[in-house]
Design a protein around this motif. Structure first.
Motif, PDB file in Angstrom:
ATOM      1  N   MET A  88       0.840  -1.134  -0.100  1.00 62.40           N
ATOM      2  CA  MET A  88      -0.053   0.083   0.043  1.00 62.40           C
ATOM      3  C   MET A  88       0.929   1.378  -0.063  1.00 62.40           C
ATOM      4  N   LEU A  89       1.808   1.280   0.918  1.00 64.85           N
ATOM      5  CA  LEU A  89       2.746   2.461   0.966  1.00 64.85           C
ATOM      6  C   LEU A  89       3.459   2.791  -0.466  1.00 64.85           C
ATOM      7  N   ASP A  90       3.880   1.639  -1.094  1.00 73.42           N
ATOM      8  CA  ASP A  90       4.381   1.813  -2.685  1.00 73.42           C
ATOM      9  C   ASP A  90       3.391   2.301  -3.439  1.00 73.42           C
ATOM     10  N   LYS A  91       2.220   1.499  -3.445  1.00 72.78           N
ATOM     11  CA  LYS A  91       1.204   1.892  -4.791  1.00 72.78           C
ATOM     12  C   LYS A  91       0.700   3.239  -4.346  1.00 72.78           C
ATOM     13  N   ASP A  92       0.333   3.638  -3.178  1.00 68.51           N
ATOM     14  CA  ASP A  92      -0.575   5.060  -3.092  1.00 68.51           C
ATOM     15  C   ASP A  92       0.113   6.138  -2.613  1.00 68.51           C
ATOM     16  N   TYR A  93       1.483   5.719  -2.158  1.00 69.70           N
ATOM     17  CA  TYR A  93       2.197   7.084  -1.671  1.00 69.70           C
ATOM     18  C   TYR A  93       3.761   7.051  -2.440  1.00 69.70           C
ATOM     19  N   GLY A  94       4.013   5.992  -3.124  1.00 71.31           N
ATOM     20  CA  GLY A  94       5.251   6.068  -3.847  1.00 71.31           C
ATOM     21  C   GLY A  94       6.500   5.827  -2.845  1.00 71.31           C
ATOM     22  N   ILE A  95       6.337   5.245  -1.899  1.00 67.45           N
ATOM     23  CA  ILE A  95       7.387   5.027  -0.979  1.00 67.45           C
ATOM     24  C   ILE A  95       7.809   3.362  -0.877  1.00 67.45           C
ATOM     25  N   LYS A  96       9.010   3.184  -1.333  1.00 68.06           N
ATOM     26  CA  LYS A  96       9.218   1.915  -1.284  1.00 68.06           C
ATOM     27  C   LYS A  96      10.308   1.673   0.043  1.00 68.06           C
ATOM     28  N   LEU A  97       9.967   0.347   0.561  1.00 63.17           N
ATOM     29  CA  LEU A  97      10.640   0.103   2.023  1.00 63.17           C
ATOM     30  C   LEU A  97      11.580  -0.782   1.576  1.00 63.17           C
ATOM     31  N   ALA A  98      13.089  -0.466   1.423  1.00 57.45           N
ATOM     32  CA  ALA A  98      14.140  -1.474   1.159  1.00 57.45           C
ATOM     33  C   ALA A  98      14.289  -2.356   2.144  1.00 57.45           C
ATOM     34  N   ASP A  99      14.270  -2.018   3.464  1.00 59.65           N
ATOM     35  CA  ASP A  99      14.403  -2.934   4.571  1.00 59.65           C
ATOM     36  C   ASP A  99      12.985  -3.165   5.291  1.00 59.65           C
ATOM     37  N   PRO A 100      12.493  -4.429   5.270  1.00 55.19           N
ATOM     38  CA  PRO A 100      11.458  -4.798   5.798  1.00 55.19           C
ATOM     39  C   PRO A 100      11.312  -4.251   7.498  1.00 55.19           C
ATOM     40  N   LYS A 101      12.606  -4.532   7.928  1.00 54.06           N
ATOM     41  CA  LYS A 101      12.606  -4.250   9.502  1.00 54.06           C
ATOM     42  C   LYS A 101      12.162  -2.707   9.816  1.00 54.06           C
ATOM     43  N   GLU A 102      12.500  -1.594   8.690  1.00 45.66           N
ATOM     44  CA  GLU A 102      12.033  -0.590   8.867  1.00 45.66           C
ATOM     45  C   GLU A 102      10.354  -0.356   9.052  1.00 45.66           C
ATOM     46  N   GLY A 103       9.731  -1.561   8.580  1.00 48.47           N
ATOM     47  CA  GLY A 103       8.344  -1.377   8.919  1.00 48.47           C
ATOM     48  C   GLY A 103       7.945  -1.723  10.349  1.00 48.47           C
ATOM     49  N   ARG A 104       8.752  -2.137  11.055  1.00 50.61           N
ATOM     50  CA  ARG A 104       8.426  -2.450  12.505  1.00 50.61           C
ATOM     51  C   ARG A 104       8.118  -0.923  12.972  1.00 50.61           C
ATOM     52  N   LYS A 105       9.018  -0.181  12.723  1.00 48.92           N
ATOM     53  CA  LYS A 105       8.730   1.273  13.468  1.00 48.92           C
ATOM     54  C   LYS A 105       7.757   2.014  12.692  1.00 48.92           C
ATOM     55  N   ILE A 106       7.816   1.900  11.557  1.00 47.62           N
ATOM     56  CA  ILE A 106       6.619   2.709  10.669  1.00 47.62           C
ATOM     57  C   ILE A 106       5.378   2.339  10.896  1.00 47.62           C
ATOM     58  N   PHE A 107       5.071   0.913  11.125  1.00 46.04           N
ATOM     59  CA  PHE A 107       3.536   0.666  11.259  1.00 46.04           C
ATOM     60  C   PHE A 107       3.185   0.367  12.753  1.00 46.04           C
ATOM     61  N   GLU A 108       3.976   0.926  13.603  1.00 50.49           N
ATOM     62  CA  GLU A 108       3.754   1.180  14.983  1.00 50.49           C
ATOM     63  C   GLU A 108       2.168   1.446  15.501  1.00 50.49           C
ATOM     64  N   SER A 109       1.785   2.427  14.852  1.00 45.57           N
ATOM     65  CA  SER A 109       0.484   3.068  14.816  1.00 45.57           C
ATOM     66  C   SER A 109       0.005   3.920  13.529  1.00 45.57           C
ATOM     67  N   ILE A 110      -1.101   4.619  13.540  1.00 48.52           N
ATOM     68  CA  ILE A 110      -1.566   5.250  12.674  1.00 48.52           C
ATOM     69  C   ILE A 110      -0.568   6.723  12.658  1.00 48.52           C
ATOM     70  N   ASP A 111      -0.325   7.286  14.089  1.00 47.39           N
ATOM     71  CA  ASP A 111       0.467   8.405  14.080  1.00 47.39           C
ATOM     72  C   ASP A 111       1.887   8.210  13.287  1.00 47.39           C
TER      73      ASP A 111
END
Length: 84
Positions: free
Chosen positions: A50-73
């Protein structure tokens, strides 16, 4: 509620087929995984897409997702800082 946070909640409900939830039931600061919303690793992959498709944001490291997807904030803050 900011427009981006509202949009994120709507997209999460739609993307993850959480029809039994309403936007109002998702807190901005509530954890998305575990005790909070109860998402799992498959849901995390959906959010990365969804981040890639809707916002053009590619996560190179899936571990980054842990911090990013903590909450809506945290998702909203990351999108604001990184959208293309």
């Amino acid at each position: 509620m900011s427009a981006l946070k509202l949009e994120l909640k709507e997209k999460i409900i739609e993307q993850l087929n959480l029809e039994d939830l309403s936007v109002e039931e998702i807190s901005d600061s509530e954890p998305l995984f575990g005790e909070g919303l109860g998402l799992d690793s498959i849901d995390a992959l959906e959010l990365i897409v969804m981040l890639d498709k809707d916002y053009g944001i590619k996560l190179a490291d899936p571990k980054e997702g842990r911090k990013i997807f903590e909450s809506i904030d945290t998702m909203a803050a990351y999108i604001e800082a990184n959208k293309s």
